[in-house]
Design an enzyme around this catalytic site. Structure first.
Site, PDB file in Angstrom:
ATOM      1  N   ASP A   1       0.818  -1.223   0.000  1.00  0.00           N
ATOM      2  CA  ASP A   1       0.000   0.000   0.000  1.00  0.00           C
ATOM      3  C   ASP A   1       0.851   1.273   0.000  1.00  0.00           C
ATOM      4  OD1 ASP A   1      -2.444  -1.605   0.359  1.00  0.00           O
ATOM      5  OD2 ASP A   1      -1.742  -1.863   2.411  1.00  0.00           O
TER       6      ASP A   1
ATOM      7  N   LYS B   1       2.563   1.881  -5.095  1.00  0.00           N
ATOM      8  CA  LYS B   1       3.305   1.295  -6.222  1.00  0.00           C
ATOM      9  C   LYS B   1       2.546   1.439  -7.533  1.00  0.00           C
ATOM     10  CE  LYS B   1       3.425  -2.698  -4.336  1.00  0.00           C
ATOM     11  NZ  LYS B   1       2.808  -2.279  -3.045  1.00  0.00           N
TER      12      LYS B   1
ATOM     13  N   LYS C   1       0.485   3.718  -8.542  1.00  0.00           N
ATOM     14  CA  LYS C   1       0.611   5.073  -9.072  1.00  0.00           C
ATOM     15  C   LYS C   1       1.986   5.304  -9.702  1.00  0.00           C
ATOM     16  CE  LYS C   1       1.216   9.781  -7.660  1.00  0.00           C
ATOM     17  NZ  LYS C   1       1.320  10.744  -6.573  1.00  0.00           N
TER      18      LYS C   1
ATOM     19  N   HIS D   1      -4.213  -2.081  -6.286  1.00  0.00           N
ATOM     20  CA  HIS D   1      -3.588  -0.793  -6.538  1.00  0.00           C
ATOM     21  C   HIS D   1      -4.592   0.144  -7.196  1.00  0.00           C
ATOM     22  CE1 HIS D   1      -2.334  -3.698  -9.689  1.00  0.00           C
ATOM     23  NE2 HIS D   1      -2.618  -2.735 -10.530  1.00  0.00           N
TER      24      HIS D   1
ATOM     25  N   THR E   1      -6.066 -12.219   3.368  1.00  0.00           N
ATOM     26  CA  THR E   1      -7.198 -11.593   2.676  1.00  0.00           C
ATOM     27  C   THR E   1      -8.249 -12.618   2.265  1.00  0.00           C
ATOM     28  OG1 THR E   1      -5.978 -11.760   0.582  1.00  0.00           O
ATOM     29  CG2 THR E   1      -5.831  -9.670   1.778  1.00  0.00           C
TER      30      THR E   1
ATOM     31  N   THR F   1      -8.177  -3.857  -1.321  1.00  0.00           N
ATOM     32  CA  THR F   1      -8.776  -5.180  -1.494  1.00  0.00           C
ATOM     33  C   THR F   1      -9.798  -5.487  -0.408  1.00  0.00           C
ATOM     34  OG1 THR F   1      -6.783  -6.016  -2.587  1.00  0.00           O
ATOM     35  CG2 THR F   1      -8.279  -7.655  -1.682  1.00  0.00           C
TER      36      THR F   1
ATOM     37  N   GLY G   1       0.361  13.967  -3.651  1.00  0.00           N
ATOM     38  CA  GLY G   1      -1.054  13.685  -3.851  1.00  0.00           C
ATOM     39  C   GLY G   1      -1.221  12.479  -4.749  1.00  0.00           C
TER      40      GLY G   1
END
Length: 430
Positions: free
Chosen positions: A13, A16, A18, A41, A128, A299, A414
């Protein structure tokens, strides 16, 4: 030839997706090499937010090839859903390629994941529940079903029957749960295989040919180094190798063809799930960072744990992944905090240590040693160069680079593409 690997340096998180999306603009091939749809992502393009779990970030560039490598475990149902989601959003997937050697996640993997986690009680890992671990277990046990098998109706049927017989004994005898019937899976998943068939190929050939032709190839990791099954906070880790070395195994490209490794991190630290987290914040500062940084899992939707920047973690990541460049994200989230803290070392039973211990028991006793720095109050989301940052923010960025021992090539203020600022191009020659 130029190849760049993007790895998360914390517990996932880090942003990556972006950064991969940003670097993809100058790449010709983009490949994922490990993990599954447990990775999430988020990419923002022209104000529109896209959430992906399996397909590489490069899919938004129709002229570039996007590869799902052999080291990825693929849930065909999730993949088809993601492809349809992209189509509904007006995004083509004609540039997608899927390794015929990638292993398949099936419903019994997901069920086993859930049952195993439930049985652990207080010792749960924080999975998860996507079936990732059981799929990698089958791969290591040499009973996994690969994409190539999924496309062959007879082979898929034969291997599915064999695996179900074993898994159902486990469900009934060990977990006292109901079995899964062959007919519940076979036709549905064979159909998924036929839907993705046109994308399936030997992706190792595609990647090596591209590198041999001098093309720019970008490798996209999932999760982060601290979730690596060998180098992370075991057993609170994923079941694959997010470290840069995972590229060679998970994509079929030799180590001599890797040029640069970009480590992506936040200006603070976050983590989803259980496991040690020495700099974790349990106060109003932590709550503020979580809300401003929108720290909720892509997720799972679970609130992430947050804490101060940990240079001990980062130096560990640098060593084990051979990081050459750093991409620092979410600096803007820290705006408005009067004092910032950076963990520079740990205190373990009265002794200062600079490395990250393997022992969970030792980690529990580790107390962060902090260096305090003044914060800044300005809104920096419109900053487009290092010089435009307030002096306190510049000093914070530089101190992180010094402590980690890696130069910063990009920094972000940002989530938008336009908010990513280049200090040094990673696509330049070695």
């Amino acid at each position: 030839m130029t190849s760049v690997v993007v790895v998360g340096t914390q517990w996932g998180d880090e942003g990556k997706g972006k950064i991969t999306d940003f670097l993809s603009a100058n790449a010709e091939v983009i490949a994922r090499y490990q993990g599954g749809d447990n990775a999430g992502h988020t990419i923002v393009i022209d104000g529109t937010k896209y959430k992906l779990h399996l397909i590489p970030s490069g899919i938004f560039f129709p002229e570039k090839i996007s590869v799902i490598g052999n080291g990825v475990v693929v849930n065909p149902k999730s993949l088809v859903k993601e492809i349809n989601y992209l189509h509904d959003s007006g995004v083509t997937t004609d540039n997608l390629r899927i390794s015929d050697r990638a292993h398949v996640i099936l419903p019994y993997h997901i069920k086993l994941d859930q049952l195993q986690e439930e049985s652990k009680g207080e010792n749960k890992i924080g999975t998860t529940n996507k079936g990732i671990g059981p799929a990698y277990m089958d791969k290591a046990a040499r009973v996994g079903i690969r994409i190539a098998d999924l496309l062959d109706k007879e082979i898929f049927a034969e291997r599915l029957r064999t695996n179900l017989a074993e898994k159902n004994r486990l469900f009934e005898k060990m977990y006292e749960s109901t079995p899964i019937e062959f007919d519940e899976i076979f036709e549905e998943y064979y159909a998924y295989g036929q839907e993705i068939k046109k994308y399936v190929t030997d992706t190792s050939v595609i990647l090596n040919d591209a590198l041999d032709q001098g093309k720019r190839v970008l490798f996209e990791g999932a999760q982060g180094v601290m979730l690596d099954i060998d180098q992370g906070t075991y057993p609170f880790v994923t079941s694959s190798n997010p470290v840069a070395g995972g590229v060679t195994i998970g994509s079929g490209v030799g180590p001599s063809k890797i040029d640069k490794v970009v480590g992506v991190c936040k200006a603070y630290t976050s983590r989803v799930g259980d496991g040690p987290f020495p700099t974790e914040l349990h106060d109003e500062i932590g709550d503020r960072i979580r809300e401003i940084g929108k720290e909720y899992g892509t997720t799972t939707g679970r609130p992430r744990r947050v804490g101060w920047f940990d240079s001990v973690v980062m130096r560990h990541s640098r060593r084990v992944s051979g990081i050459t460049n750093l991409s620092l994200n979410s600096i803007d989230v820290l705006s408005g905090l009067g004092t910032l803290k950076i963990c520079v070392a740990y205190d373990l039973d009265g002794e200062r240590i600079d490395h990250y211990p393997a022992s969970l028991e030792q980690l529990k006793r580790c107390k962060p040693i902090y260096e305090e720095m003044p914060g800044w109050s300005e809104d920096i989301t419109g900053v487009r160069s290092l010089d435009e940052l307030p002096e306190a923010a510049r000093n914070y960025v530089r101190r992180i680079s010094e402590l980690v021992g890696v130069r910063i090539s990009t920094f972000s203020v940002g989530p938008g593409r336009e908010q990513t600022n280049i200090l040094e191009s990673v696509w330049s020659a070695k």
